[in-house]
Design a protein around this motif. Structure first.
Motif, PDB file in Angstrom:
ATOM      1  N   UNK A   1     -38.825  17.671  92.893  1.00 50.41           N
ATOM      2  CA  UNK A   1     -38.401  17.513  94.286  1.00 50.41           C
ATOM      3  C   UNK A   1     -37.160  16.640  94.371  1.00 50.41           C
ATOM      4  N   UNK A   2     -37.094  15.595  93.518  1.00 53.15           N
ATOM      5  CA  UNK A   2     -35.912  14.744  93.515  1.00 53.15           C
ATOM      6  C   UNK A   2     -34.667  15.533  93.158  1.00 53.15           C
ATOM      7  N   UNK A   3     -34.759  16.363  92.123  1.00 57.24           N
ATOM      8  CA  UNK A   3     -33.619  17.191  91.724  1.00 57.24           C
ATOM      9  C   UNK A   3     -33.250  18.160  92.833  1.00 57.24           C
ATOM     10  N   UNK A   4     -34.240  18.860  93.374  1.00 55.12           N
ATOM     11  CA  UNK A   4     -33.969  19.877  94.391  1.00 55.12           C
ATOM     12  C   UNK A   4     -33.294  19.265  95.620  1.00 55.12           C
ATOM     13  N   UNK A   5     -33.848  18.215  96.136  1.00 56.90           N
ATOM     14  CA  UNK A   5     -33.310  17.632  97.367  1.00 56.90           C
ATOM     15  C   UNK A   5     -31.909  17.074  97.158  1.00 56.90           C
ATOM     16  N   UNK A   6     -31.671  16.501  95.980  1.00 51.73           N
ATOM     17  CA  UNK A   6     -30.350  15.931  95.742  1.00 51.73           C
ATOM     18  C   UNK A   6     -29.329  17.013  95.402  1.00 51.73           C
ATOM     19  N   UNK A   7     -29.802  18.223  95.136  1.00 56.58           N
ATOM     20  CA  UNK A   7     -28.902  19.365  94.977  1.00 56.58           C
ATOM     21  C   UNK A   7     -28.719  20.115  96.292  1.00 56.58           C
TER      22      UNK A   7
ATOM     23  N   UNK B   1     -27.984  17.182  89.483  1.00 57.69           N
ATOM     24  CA  UNK B   1     -27.949  17.907  90.755  1.00 57.69           C
ATOM     25  C   UNK B   1     -26.630  18.658  90.915  1.00 57.69           C
ATOM     26  N   UNK B   2     -25.535  18.047  90.496  1.00 52.32           N
ATOM     27  CA  UNK B   2     -24.247  18.730  90.563  1.00 52.32           C
ATOM     28  C   UNK B   2     -24.219  19.937  89.627  1.00 52.32           C
ATOM     29  N   UNK B   3     -24.865  19.826  88.460  1.00 54.97           N
ATOM     30  CA  UNK B   3     -24.935  20.958  87.536  1.00 54.97           C
ATOM     31  C   UNK B   3     -25.708  22.118  88.169  1.00 54.97           C
ATOM     32  N   UNK B   4     -26.775  21.798  88.894  1.00 58.79           N
ATOM     33  CA  UNK B   4     -27.547  22.834  89.587  1.00 58.79           C
ATOM     34  C   UNK B   4     -26.693  23.524  90.640  1.00 58.79           C
ATOM     35  N   UNK B   5     -25.986  22.754  91.437  1.00 58.46           N
ATOM     36  CA  UNK B   5     -25.150  23.335  92.488  1.00 58.46           C
ATOM     37  C   UNK B   5     -24.046  24.205  91.887  1.00 58.46           C
ATOM     38  N   UNK B   6     -23.453  23.724  90.802  1.00 55.30           N
ATOM     39  CA  UNK B   6     -22.406  24.513  90.148  1.00 55.30           C
ATOM     40  C   UNK B   6     -22.982  25.829  89.641  1.00 55.30           C
ATOM     41  N   UNK B   7     -24.159  25.756  89.030  1.00 54.70           N
ATOM     42  CA  UNK B   7     -24.786  26.973  88.500  1.00 54.70           C
ATOM     43  C   UNK B   7     -25.104  27.967  89.609  1.00 54.70           C
ATOM     44  N   UNK B   8     -25.525  27.459  90.766  1.00 50.67           N
ATOM     45  CA  UNK B   8     -25.900  28.327  91.882  1.00 50.67           C
ATOM     46  C   UNK B   8     -24.705  28.758  92.722  1.00 50.67           C
ATOM     47  N   UNK B   9     -23.516  28.244  92.385  1.00 45.97           N
ATOM     48  CA  UNK B   9     -22.328  28.602  93.141  1.00 45.97           C
ATOM     49  C   UNK B   9     -22.226  27.916  94.485  1.00 45.97           C
ATOM     50  N   UNK B  10     -22.875  26.741  94.597  1.00 49.42           N
ATOM     51  CA  UNK B  10     -22.845  25.976  95.839  1.00 49.42           C
ATOM     52  C   UNK B  10     -21.769  24.900  95.760  1.00 49.42           C
ATOM     53  N   UNK B  11     -21.189  24.554  96.876  1.00 52.35           N
ATOM     54  CA  UNK B  11     -20.171  23.524  96.896  1.00 52.35           C
ATOM     55  C   UNK B  11     -20.763  22.180  96.547  1.00 52.35           C
ATOM     56  N   UNK B  12     -19.965  21.301  95.942  1.00 54.47           N
ATOM     57  CA  UNK B  12     -20.412  19.947  95.614  1.00 54.47           C
ATOM     58  C   UNK B  12     -20.765  19.209  96.896  1.00 54.47           C
ATOM     59  N   UNK B  13     -21.795  18.354  96.793  1.00 56.22           N
ATOM     60  CA  UNK B  13     -22.199  17.577  97.973  1.00 56.22           C
ATOM     61  C   UNK B  13     -22.102  16.094  97.651  1.00 56.22           C
ATOM     62  N   UNK B  14     -21.911  15.304  98.689  1.00 58.21           N
ATOM     63  CA  UNK B  14     -21.941  13.848  98.550  1.00 58.21           C
ATOM     64  C   UNK B  14     -23.386  13.418  98.334  1.00 58.21           C
TER      65      UNK B  14
END
Length: 321
Positions: free
Chosen positions: A23-29, A306-319
């Motif tokens: 859940x920590x990984x998911x929410x922070x991604x 979390x940034x690696x997850x977003x990059x893999x999913x093609x999502x923009x980086x988040x603060x």
């Protein structure tokens, strides 16, 4: 707001440590996690998950949504990894947390600890366990708990106590030894102590600690009422945490406080590598019954994961919050 976030199905045993990491990984991604609790059937509980010939039959039905292939799945551990790999063969996108004991090539992305000693083009290695202890949560906890802890002397030492497991022993004798060290530190270094046991702490250990620290300059949570864990992390000037818990150590080093690790009888090669990485980073020191302070900065590799997850999913980086 959570309803507008992309959904992530979490395949994990319904245990606090598993939920904390996934859940920590998911929410922070920037994902909205939904747990699909993993319950292993009968005889398969006694067989390594990597050997299961049909992982989806080895567990109780997961009741995934019909569109589960349209959003990411986060699996964790050996049994979660076996099920995750099987779902990927059916077209799902699967992010595995921890060493799956299977080839990383069977997943879209694997996020493991350095001490797992695995590698691959789709493997991201972290120094710390994944968790959801963010600066925003610590700020909120500090506002909530600072008035409560104001009665204790400064510097305030937070003590996080785990429990015995297959690698380390924490029984009554070890609890008494830790209590003796804490009392000595309190007297010699004039510190306040706020201590919380965990769900795994033996009641006899809790009793030893409560008896030894039944003094005005200390406070021990009796496990009733609001959980002070985040408050301790947020308000502490220094932290002592027992060696058995990679998760608690990882959450402790995400704060701005120096962290001392209390040893216990036992041995773990993996945890030894984990501690060595954090010592080399200057983030932890052994606890020797005295207060030690040194300059530190928060260390939290969940941000990178979390940034690696977003990059893999093609999502923009988040603060990160």
């Amino acid at each position: 707001m959570a309803a507008s976030l992309p959904t992530a199905s979490v395949i994990a045993a319904d245990l606090a440590g598993m939920r904390s990491q996934t859940f920590g990984l998911a929410r922070r991604a920037g994902l909205d996690p939904h747990l699909h609790a993993l319950t292993v059937r009968g005889i398969w509980q006694h067989v390594p998950a990597a050997w299961w010939p049909a992982p989806l039959r080895a567990v109780m039905p997961l009741h995934l949504d019909a569109d589960y292939r349209d959003h990411p799945i986060i699996s964790i551990g050996g049994s979660g990894g076996a099920v995750g790999a099987a779902l990927r063969r059916q077209g799902a996108r699967v992010i595995q947390v921890q060493n799956p004991r299977l080839s990383p090539a069977r997943f879209d992305l694997v996020i493991a600890n350095r001490h797992d000693r695995i590698s691959g083009p789709n493997v991201v290695l972290t120094r710390t366990a994944l968790h959801g202890v963010t600066p925003a949560l610590l700020d909120q906890a500090r506002r909530e708990w600072a008035p409560f802890f104001a009665r204790l002397p400064r510097p305030l030492v937070a003590v996080l106590v785990g429990g015995g497991n297959g690698r380390f022993r924490l029984g009554r004798a070890e609890g008494a030894s830790l209590a003796t060290q804490l009392v000595a530190m309190m007297r010699r270094d004039r510190v306040g102590i706020a201590l919380t046991p965990s769900r795994r702490t033996d009641p006899e250990v809790c009793g030893e600690l409560q008896r030894a620290l039944a003094v005005p300059d200390a406070w021990v949570w009796d496990q009733t009422g609001a959980n002070p864990y985040l408050g301790l992390l947020a308000c502490a000037d220094a932290i002592v945490v027992t060696v058995d818990s990679v998760s608690m150590i990882s959450e402790a080093v995400a704060t701005s406080a120096p962290v001392m690790v209390a040893s216990l009888p036992g041995r773990s090669r993996r945890i030894g590598h984990f501690l060595q990485d954090l010592m080399q980073a200057g983030r932890i020191r052994p606890f020797a019954g005295r207060l030690e302070t040194w300059s530190v900065a928060p260390l939290d590799d969940t941000v990178m994961a979390a940034e690696a997850v977003r990059h893999h999913l093609g999502l923009a980086s988040v603060e990160q919050q």
